[in-house]
Scaffold this active site. Structure first.
Site, PDB file in Angstrom:
ATOM      1  CB  SER A 164       6.226  -1.576  -8.302  1.00 46.17           C
ATOM      2  OG  SER A 164       6.950  -2.013  -9.432  1.00 46.17           O
TER       3      SER A 164
ATOM      4  NE  ARG B 115      11.020  -3.994  -8.868  1.00 43.63           N
ATOM      5  CZ  ARG B 115      10.997  -2.690  -9.073  1.00 43.63           C
ATOM      6  NH1 ARG B 115      12.048  -2.088  -9.611  1.00 43.63           N
ATOM      7  NH2 ARG B 115       9.948  -1.972  -8.780  1.00 43.63           N
TER       8      ARG B 115
ATOM      9  CG  ASP C  21       4.223  -8.009 -12.023  1.00 44.07           C
ATOM     10  OD1 ASP C  21       3.839  -6.917 -11.558  1.00 44.07           O
ATOM     11  OD2 ASP C  21       5.420  -8.311 -12.148  1.00 44.07           O
TER      12      ASP C  21
ATOM     13  NE  ARG D 139       6.430  -7.388  -3.695  1.00 46.73           N
ATOM     14  CZ  ARG D 139       5.883  -6.746  -4.722  1.00 46.73           C
ATOM     15  NH1 ARG D 139       5.085  -7.377  -5.555  1.00 46.73           N
ATOM     16  NH2 ARG D 139       6.138  -5.466  -4.931  1.00 46.73           N
TER      17      ARG D 139
ATOM     18  CB  CYS E 117       0.140   1.406  -8.399  1.00 48.75           C
ATOM     19  SG  CYS E 117       1.362   2.599  -7.862  1.00 48.75           S
TER      20      CYS E 117
ATOM     21  CE  LYS F  26       7.898  -6.815 -12.562  1.00 46.77           C
ATOM     22  NZ  LYS F  26       7.523  -6.292 -11.321  1.00 46.77           N
TER      23      LYS F  26
HETATM   24  P1  GTP Z   1       3.653  -5.048  -7.916  1.00 49.07           P
HETATM   25  O1  GTP Z   1       3.476  -6.485  -7.596  1.00 49.07           O
HETATM   26  O2  GTP Z   1       4.702  -4.398  -7.091  1.00 49.07           O
HETATM   27  O3  GTP Z   1       3.890  -4.789  -9.368  1.00 49.07           O
HETATM   28  O4  GTP Z   1       2.322  -4.260  -7.422  1.00 49.07           O
HETATM   29  P2  GTP Z   1       0.795  -4.281  -7.841  1.00 49.07           P
HETATM   30  O5  GTP Z   1       0.582  -3.231  -8.879  1.00 49.07           O
HETATM   31  O6  GTP Z   1       0.338  -5.646  -8.156  1.00 49.07           O
HETATM   32  O7  GTP Z   1       0.098  -3.757  -6.513  1.00 49.07           O
HETATM   33  P3  GTP Z   1      -1.007  -4.432  -5.560  1.00 49.07           P
HETATM   34  O8  GTP Z   1      -2.235  -4.865  -6.300  1.00 49.07           O
HETATM   35  O9  GTP Z   1      -0.344  -5.475  -4.767  1.00 49.07           O
HETATM   36  O10 GTP Z   1      -1.400  -3.190  -4.660  1.00 49.07           O
HETATM   37  C1  GTP Z   1      -0.628  -2.753  -3.622  1.00 49.07           C
HETATM   38  C2  GTP Z   1      -1.333  -1.746  -2.749  1.00 49.07           C
HETATM   39  O11 GTP Z   1      -2.323  -0.976  -3.441  1.00 49.07           O
HETATM   40  C3  GTP Z   1      -2.031  -2.399  -1.595  1.00 49.07           C
HETATM   41  O12 GTP Z   1      -1.699  -1.673  -0.436  1.00 49.07           O
HETATM   42  C4  GTP Z   1      -3.486  -2.225  -1.910  1.00 49.07           C
HETATM   43  O13 GTP Z   1      -4.262  -2.163  -0.754  1.00 49.07           O
HETATM   44  C5  GTP Z   1      -3.511  -0.921  -2.682  1.00 49.07           C
HETATM   45  N1  GTP Z   1      -4.677  -0.843  -3.589  1.00 49.07           N
HETATM   46  C6  GTP Z   1      -4.948  -1.679  -4.612  1.00 49.07           C
HETATM   47  N2  GTP Z   1      -6.122  -1.356  -5.219  1.00 49.07           N
HETATM   48  C7  GTP Z   1      -6.585  -0.268  -4.556  1.00 49.07           C
HETATM   49  C8  GTP Z   1      -7.748   0.539  -4.723  1.00 49.07           C
HETATM   50  O14 GTP Z   1      -8.573   0.342  -5.589  1.00 49.07           O
HETATM   51  N3  GTP Z   1      -7.887   1.592  -3.853  1.00 49.07           N
HETATM   52  C9  GTP Z   1      -6.967   1.849  -2.891  1.00 49.07           C
HETATM   53  N4  GTP Z   1      -7.178   2.896  -2.088  1.00 49.07           N
HETATM   54  N5  GTP Z   1      -5.860   1.097  -2.694  1.00 49.07           N
HETATM   55  C10 GTP Z   1      -5.676   0.059  -3.517  1.00 49.07           C
HETATM   56  C1  SPV Z   2       7.427  -4.981  -8.831  1.00 49.56           C
HETATM   57  O1  SPV Z   2       8.211  -4.329  -8.123  1.00 49.56           O
HETATM   58  O2  SPV Z   2       6.808  -4.463  -9.802  1.00 49.56           O
HETATM   59  C2  SPV Z   2       7.171  -6.390  -8.512  1.00 49.56           C
HETATM   60  C3  SPV Z   2       7.986  -7.016  -7.472  1.00 49.56           C
HETATM   61  O3  SPV Z   2       6.320  -7.003  -9.134  1.00 49.56           O
HETATM   62  S1  SPV Z   2       9.527  -7.579  -8.065  1.00 49.56           S
HETATM   63  O4  SPV Z   2       9.358  -8.947  -8.491  1.00 49.56           O
HETATM   64  O5  SPV Z   2      10.465  -7.493  -6.950  1.00 49.56           O
HETATM   65  O6  SPV Z   2       9.947  -6.768  -9.178  1.00 49.56           O
HETATM   66 MN    MN Z   3       5.288  -5.631 -10.689  1.00 46.15          MN
END
Ligand code: GTP
Ligand code: SPV
Ligand code: MN
Length: 631
Positions: free
Chosen positions: A300, A100, A325, A417, A302, A258
Site C-alpha cells: 500500500s 485500514r 490495485d 484519497r 508504494c 480488500k
Molecule cells: P495503495 O492504493 O495504498 O495500494 O497504494 P499504491 O501502491 O497505489 O501507491 P501510489 O501509487 O498511490 O503511491 C503512493 C506514493 O508513492 C506517492 O507519494 C507517490 O509520490 C510515491 N511514488 C510512486 N511512484 C514513485 C516513484 O517512482 N518514485 C518515488 N520516489 N516515489 C513514488
Molecule cells: C491499500 O491500503 O492498499 C489501499 C487503500 O488500496 S484501502 O482501500 O483502504 O485498502
Molecule cells: Mn492497495
C-alpha cells in the site's frame, strides 16, 4: 435451491425477534425485497432483523440514484461540493477513522491453522488475525443488534469484474452509510441486473455498519459517523461472508475492495485454482506496436497507481492502465495467464499526486470524483502536499482548521484519497473490461527499500520468483495504522490481505506452475533507493526505462547477466537516453554483506512466522541466496 416461503420466514422472525416485527413487516413491502430471489431476501431480512434499520433501500445503480445519494450526503453535511471541479465532492472524516485498521481485521474459520501459520513460541504472529467462530458470533452480538436504528439500510448489488464475465464475481453489500453507497458506485459495478445475474446462485455477503444508531449516542466529529472504539472487520471464508463494523473508511467499508477482492477472493482463488492479488495491471506497447501486459505487486502507498497510469518518458513507448490495485488472474485453456481488474474505479493516494508524478490521475479525477481528507482552498479547489503548486487561496486542512506552511502538520492527511471512475483515466486500456482478461507476460514485485536492493532484477525461475514475493519487505506507509518508517515484511504486498494461511498460499503459487502453462517471468524493482540526498532514481515516468528492459527480457533478448540475487541488466542495456545525472552504479550496487544479512533475516522471518507451513522449496531458495551471497 432452498425454497423459501415468506410466511414461514416471517413467522420465524416474529418468533425469534418479537420487538422488530412491525419494522420488518413495513420494510418487507416498503423496501420491495419481495421480488428478489429467496436466498437474497433471506440474507437481507436476517441482517435487517439484526441491525433494525428504519428502512431498506435496494440500489439500482442508476444516475438518478447516484444524484439522490449525493443530495443525501450534502444534506447530512458529510460531503461538500468542490466548486472548481465538475460533480466532485469532499468528505472529511473523524480523525479517528482515516485508514485500514489491521489490528481489528480478522478471519474466522473452525481451524486456526487454515487462516494463519502458527508462529514460533514467544513470537507474535504478523500474518493475519484469526477469530474462533464462537468469539465472532459474540463480537457480532455485542455490536450489531440495533446498530442501524434511525438509518436506512442500503442494499448494494455489485459485480467485481464486468457483469457476466467468466472471471467476475458478485456481491451484495448491506450498509447504513450513504458515503459507502456513493463510493461503491464508483469502485464497483453497481447495477440491479446483478441481482438477476446472481439468480439462485452464489454471491459474497457483505454487511457494513458505521455503528452509530440514531439518536446519536456519541458526538460526531466532522459529521462523520463511526465507532472507532469498536471497529471490527471480519471475514468468514466458508460462508463467503464479510461483516464490518465501526469504520466508514476505505478498505474497512468499501467491502468489494480488500475484504472481497483479496481476503475472500484469495480463498476462492485457492479453491478454484487461480490467483487473487494486490497488483496493478498495465499494458505496454513498444515503438514497433507490439503490446504486452504485466502485473505488479507493491505494498500500500508504494506506487501501484503511479506505475499503472505512468506517462513514459522514453520516446515511442506507450503505457495503458487496466487496473491500479487488484488483479484476479486465471490460466486459460491455452495455458496463458489472464488477468482482470475486478474494480471499476481508483481509490488512490492523493498526496504526492501531481501533473509531474501522475498527470493521468490528475485528469482522471477532474470530475465525478469523491475526495476524502484532502485540504480545501478558499477559491473553491482542493490541495495536498506534493500537488505540484502552491495553494491558490487560504487553506483549510483535512481537520477543518486554517492551515499555513508553518502549521507544522500536513494539510491533507497522508492517506487522503481520491475515488474516481476508472473509465475517466486518459490512458485506460481498450481491453480493461475484457471479460476473459488480458494476457500476463511478467509479474513484478517491489517495495520501498532505501538500502541495498537494486533498481531491477529478474528471478532465475518460477520458484525463485515465488521466493522473491515471499521475501518482500518495505518501509511502513500511512495506508494503515502504523507509525514511523520501519522496514516491514510484506510478502506479495499481501500481508494485510491474505485470506488464508500464508504458507498454504506459497504452496498454491508453487502449484500453479504446471506443464503446458506459459509461466510469466518474475522481476523485482525498487524505485526508492536513497543516498544522503534522497532518492537516487528519478522514478515516475522514468520507470518506463525499467519496464522497457523487462519487456525486452520477456521477448528473450540477451540483455541480462547473472548476479548473487538473480539476473540484472547487462552494462548499457538499460535505455538511459535522455535521462542524465542518474548514478546507475549506485542504483545497481550489490553488497554481498547486505544480501547475506537479508537472506538471514528473511529465513528467520519465515521460520518464526510460517514455520513448517512454509514450503521446503522456499527455504531452499533462501539458502541458495545465502550461499550465492557468501561465495
Ligand atoms: P495503495 O492504493 O495504498 O495500494 O497504494 P499504491 O501502491 O497505489 O501507491 P501510489 O501509487 O498511490 O503511491 C503512493 C506514493 O508513492 C506517492 O507519494 C507517490 O509520490 C510515491 N511514488 C510512486 N511512484 C514513485 C516513484 O517512482 N518514485 C518515488 N520516489 N516515489 C513514488
Ligand atoms: C491499500 O491500503 O492498499 C489501499 C487503500 O488500496 S484501502 O482501500 O483502504 O485498502
Ligand atoms: Mn492497495
Amino acid at each position: 435451491m432452498r425454497l423459501f416461503s415468506s410466511i414461514s420466514r416471517q413467522n420465524l422472525l416474529i418468533n425469534r425477534l418479537n420487538p422488530v416485527r412491525i419494522l420488518l413487516r413495513r420494510d418487507y413491502s416498503a423496501a420491495s425485497v419481495a421480488h428478489l430471489a429467496p436466498h437474497i431476501q433471506e440474507y437481507i431480512l436476517e441482517k435487517a432483523a439484526l441491525c433494525q434499520p428504519d428502512d431498506i433501500y435496494v440500489c439500482d445503480g442508476s444516475d438518478a440514484e447516484k444524484e439522490k445519494i449525493i443530495q443525501t450526503l450534502l444534506k447530512e453535511k458529510l460531503i461538500k461540493p468542490i466548486p472548481k471541479l465538475e460533480n466532485c465532492y469532499l468528505a472529511k472524516t473523524d480523525p479517528k477513522d482515516v485508514a485500514r485498521v489491521e489490528s481489528k481485521t480478522v478471519i474466522s474459520t473452525e481451524n486456526e491453522r487454515e487462516t494463519i501459520p502458527i508462529p514460533a513460541e514467544g513470537v507474535e504472529g504478523k500474518l493475519g488475525k484469526w477469530m474462533a467462530p464462537g468469539d465472532l458470533q459474540a463480537a457480532i452480538q455485542e455490536r450489531f443488534p440495533g446498530c442501524m436504528k434511525g438509518r436506512t439500510m442500503y442494499v448494494i448489488p455489485f459485480s467485481m469484474g464486468p457483469i457476466g464475465g467468466s472471471i467476475s464475481k458478485y456481491g451484495i453489500e448491506l450498509t447504513d452509510s450513504p458515503y459507502v453507497v456513493a463510493s461503491m458506485g464508483i469502485m464497483t459495478r453497481v447495477n440491479e441486473s446483478v441481482l438477476e445475474e446472481i439468480g439462485s446462485g452464489e454471491f459474497v455477503k457483505c454487511l457494513h455498519s458505521v455503528g452509530c444508531p440514531l439518536p446519536l449516542q456519541r458526538e460526531l466529529t466532522n459529521n462523520w459517523p463511526c465507532n472507532p472504539e469498536n471497529v471490527l472487520v471480519t471475514h468468514i471464508p466458508k460462508d463467503r461472508e464479510i461483516i464490518s463494523f465501526g469504520s466508514g473508511y476505505g478498505g474497512n467499508s468499501l467491502l468489494g475492495k480488500k475484504c472481497f477482492a483479496l481476503r475472500i477472493g484469495s480463498t476462492i482463488a485457492r479453491d478454484e485454482g487461480w490467483l487473487a492479488e494486490h497488483m496493478l495491471i498495465l499494458g505496454i506497447t513498444n515503438p514497433q506496436g507490439e503490446k504486452k501486459y504485466i502485473a505488479a505487486a507493491f505494498p500500500s502507498a508504494c506506487g501501484k497507481t503511479n506505475l499503472a497510469m505512468m506517462a513514459p518518458t522514453i520516446p515511442g513507448w506507450k503505457v495503458e492502465c487496466v487496473g491500479d490495485d487488484i488483479a484476479w488472474m486465471k490460466f486459460d485453456n491455452n495455458g496463458k495467464l489472464r488477468a482482470i481488474n475486478p474494480e471499476n474505479g481508483f481509490f488512490g493516494v492523493a498526496p504526492g499526486t501531481s501533473e509531474h508524478t501522475n498527470p493521468n490521475a490528475m485528469t482522471c479525477m477532474e470530475k465525478n470524483t469523491v475526495y476524502t481528507n484532502v485540504a480545501e482552498t478558499s477559491d473553491g479547489n482542493i490541495w495536498w502536499e506534493g500537488i505540484g503548486h502552491d495553494p491558490t487561496g487560504d487553506v483549510t486542512d483535512w481537520k477543518n482548521q486554517p492551515w499555513t506552511k508553518d502549521s507544522g502538520t500536513p494539510a491533507a492527511h497522508p492517506n487522503s484519497r481520491f475515488c474516481a471512475p476508472a473509465g475517466q483515466c486518459p490512458t485506460i486500456d481498450p481491453q480493461w473490461e475484457s471479460a476473459e482478461g488480458v494476457p500476463i507476460e511478467a509479474i513484478v514485485f517491489g517495495g520501498r527499500r532505501p538500502e541495498g536492493v537494486p533498481l531491477v532484477y529478474e528471478a532465475n525461475s518460477w520458484e525463485h520468483g515465488v521466493f522473491l514475493g515471499a521475501a518482500m519487505r518495505s518501509e511502513a506507509t500511512a495506508a494503515a495504522e502504523f507509525k514511523g518508517k520501519a522496514i516491514m515484511n510484506d510478502p506479495f504486498a499481501m500481508r494485510p490481505f491474505f485470506g488464508y494461511n500464508f504458507g498454504h498460499y506459497l504452496q498454491h503459487w508453487l502449484d500453479v506452475n504446471q506443464d503446458g502453462r506459459q509461466m510469466p517471468k518474475i522481476f523485482n524493482v525498487n524505485w526508492f533507493r536513497k543516498n544522503e540526498n534522497g532518492f537516487i532514481w528519478p522514478g515516475f515516468g522514468e520507470n518506463s526505462r525499467v519496464l522497457e528492459w523487462i519487456i525486452r527480457r520477456c521477448g528473450g533478448e540477451d540483455i541480462a547477466q547473472e548476479s548473487i540475487i538473480g539476473k540484472i541488466p547487462k552494462n548499457g542495456s538499460l535505455n538511459m537516453e535522455g535521462c542524465d545525472g542518474v548514478d546507475l552504479d549506485a542504483c545497481f550496487e550489490l553488497s554481498s554483506d547486505f544480501w547475506k544479512q537479508e537472506a538471514a533475516e528473511v529465513r528467520q522471518y519465515l521460520e518464526e512466522q510460517v514455520g513448517e507451513d512454509c514450503p521446503a522449496e522456499i527455504y531452499a531458495q533462501c539458502d541458495e541466496l545465502a550461499k550465492r551471497a557468501s561465495q
